[in-house]
Design an enzyme around this catalytic site. Structure first.
Site, PDB file in Angstrom:
ATOM      1  N   SER A   1      53.130  80.517  41.327  1.00 45.57           N
ATOM      2  CA  SER A   1      51.982  81.404  41.449  1.00 45.57           C
ATOM      3  C   SER A   1      50.670  80.658  41.334  1.00 45.57           C
ATOM      4  O   SER A   1      50.569  79.634  40.658  1.00 45.57           O
ATOM      5  CB  SER A   1      52.056  82.465  40.341  1.00 45.57           C
ATOM      6  OG  SER A   1      50.878  83.233  40.294  1.00 45.57           O
ATOM      7  N   ASN A   2      49.635  81.236  41.957  1.00 47.16           N
ATOM      8  CA  ASN A   2      48.272  80.753  41.772  1.00 47.16           C
ATOM      9  C   ASN A   2      47.759  80.994  40.359  1.00 47.16           C
ATOM     10  O   ASN A   2      46.766  80.388  39.943  1.00 47.16           O
ATOM     11  CB  ASN A   2      47.331  81.449  42.759  1.00 47.16           C
ATOM     12  CG  ASN A   2      47.384  80.847  44.148  1.00 47.16           C
ATOM     13  OD1 ASN A   2      47.851  79.738  44.355  1.00 47.16           O
ATOM     14  ND2 ASN A   2      46.896  81.605  45.126  1.00 47.16           N
TER      15      ASN A   2
ATOM     16  N   ASP B   1      56.627  84.381  44.660  1.00 48.02           N
ATOM     17  CA  ASP B   1      55.225  84.588  44.318  1.00 48.02           C
ATOM     18  C   ASP B   1      55.184  85.682  43.254  1.00 48.02           C
ATOM     19  O   ASP B   1      56.086  86.526  43.182  1.00 48.02           O
ATOM     20  CB  ASP B   1      54.460  85.011  45.569  1.00 48.02           C
ATOM     21  CG  ASP B   1      53.079  85.525  45.253  1.00 48.02           C
ATOM     22  OD1 ASP B   1      52.262  84.732  44.745  1.00 48.02           O
ATOM     23  OD2 ASP B   1      52.825  86.716  45.482  1.00 48.02           O
ATOM     24  N   ALA B   2      54.153  85.685  42.431  1.00 47.91           N
ATOM     25  CA  ALA B   2      54.059  86.687  41.361  1.00 47.91           C
ATOM     26  C   ALA B   2      53.208  87.879  41.764  1.00 47.91           C
ATOM     27  O   ALA B   2      53.695  89.021  41.831  1.00 47.91           O
ATOM     28  CB  ALA B   2      53.502  86.048  40.092  1.00 47.91           C
ATOM     29  N   TYR B   3      51.931  87.626  42.047  1.00 50.15           N
ATOM     30  CA  TYR B   3      50.974  88.715  42.229  1.00 50.15           C
ATOM     31  C   TYR B   3      51.103  89.345  43.614  1.00 50.15           C
ATOM     32  O   TYR B   3      50.853  88.708  44.634  1.00 50.15           O
ATOM     33  CB  TYR B   3      49.552  88.203  42.003  1.00 50.15           C
ATOM     34  CG  TYR B   3      49.340  87.739  40.581  1.00 50.15           C
ATOM     35  CD1 TYR B   3      49.245  88.653  39.540  1.00 50.15           C
ATOM     36  CD2 TYR B   3      49.277  86.380  40.277  1.00 50.15           C
ATOM     37  CE1 TYR B   3      49.074  88.230  38.238  1.00 50.15           C
ATOM     38  CE2 TYR B   3      49.100  85.950  38.970  1.00 50.15           C
ATOM     39  CZ  TYR B   3      49.008  86.891  37.948  1.00 50.15           C
ATOM     40  OH  TYR B   3      48.845  86.471  36.657  1.00 50.15           O
TER      41      TYR B   3
ATOM     42  N   ARG C   1      41.039  92.480  44.976  1.00 51.58           N
ATOM     43  CA  ARG C   1      42.127  91.618  45.445  1.00 51.58           C
ATOM     44  C   ARG C   1      41.665  90.717  46.588  1.00 51.58           C
ATOM     45  O   ARG C   1      41.961  89.509  46.618  1.00 51.58           O
ATOM     46  CB  ARG C   1      43.310  92.466  45.891  1.00 51.58           C
ATOM     47  CG  ARG C   1      44.473  91.705  46.501  1.00 51.58           C
ATOM     48  CD  ARG C   1      45.072  90.714  45.534  1.00 51.58           C
ATOM     49  NE  ARG C   1      46.329  90.170  46.041  1.00 51.58           N
ATOM     50  CZ  ARG C   1      46.963  89.139  45.501  1.00 51.58           C
ATOM     51  NH1 ARG C   1      46.467  88.522  44.428  1.00 51.58           N
ATOM     52  NH2 ARG C   1      48.098  88.708  46.016  1.00 51.58           N
TER      53      ARG C   1
END
Length: 225
Positions: free
Chosen positions: A123-124, A16-18, A47
């Protein structure tokens, strides 16, 4: 040396990125002095709403780019914390395009690739947003693929989102390790039948006991142990 059991047969590690590779709170931290005492609360609200909007749209069978949700979430956060100057909106959005990577990220990605493992992001984030973030953090040379959920037109934890990783990497689910700091994302990956690692930097209590990760670590360096 490959990853330790139960990941000995892994051929790729997908992140995942964030929140996992990129510190989502670093955007607000850069402007904390201008924001004032509500900086932490603003960041947490931003967030929380960003994620909430993705879940609600997915449950409704709808989709909007993650950048749009990020903007809407910031607008909500600024309205929720009226003590913060609304004029900071452009600077905060620009900072979100260039979030800081956690300090251990480049070395960890490099070490995994030296072990013969492919590294990727799932990622989203929409493609342009991810491209900007990966470039700003200097991670492009450490990744074999940067995958957005945008082609699936849905967000994690939809199985269609996780489908993108094996399809793009050309390997089976049993050869992928998925790593996320978001416990809900780990739960989705477990349900999709991926080997998973939860990066629990904050020492949070566990959730989703029926969808448990294979490993829990405090930072990404522990992947190499």
């Amino acid at each position: 040396m490959p990853l330790s059991a139960p990941f000995a047969h892994a051929r790729a590690v997908v992140f995942d990125a964030y929140g996992t590779l990129l510190d989502v709170h670093s955007a607000v931290q850069r402007h904390a002095a201008a924001i004032g005492p509500d900086a932490r609360a603003l960041s947490e609200t931003w967030r929380q709403k960003q994620l909430e909007y993705s879940w609600v749209l997915s449950l409704c069978g709808r989709y909007a780019p993650f950048r749009t949700l990020t903007e809407r979430a910031l607008d909500y956060a600024l309205a929720r914390h009226p003590g913060v100057a609304a004029g900071l909106r452009p600077a905060l959005l620009a900072a979100y395009e260039a979030l800081d990577a956690y300090p251990e990220v480049p070395a960890t990605l490099g070490a995994l690739r030296r072990r013969g493992l492919a590294t990727a992001i799932l990622s989203n984030g929409d493609p342009a947003m991810l491209g900007a973030a990966v470039g700003a953090a200097g991670l492009g040379d450490h990744l074999d693929a940067v995958l957005s959920v945008d082609p699936a037109a849905t967000f994690k934890t939809s199985p269609r989102a996780y489908d993108l990783a094996p399809a793009r990497l050309g390997i089976g689910r049993d050869a992928i390790v998925f790593v996320s700091s978001n416990r809900w994302d780990v739960a989705g990956a477990v349900a999709y039948v991926l080997a998973t690692v939860w990066v629990n930097r904050a020492g949070l209590p566990d959730e989703y006991p029926d969808l448990a990760p294979a490993r829990v670590i405090g930072s990404l360096e522990a992947l190499l142990a």
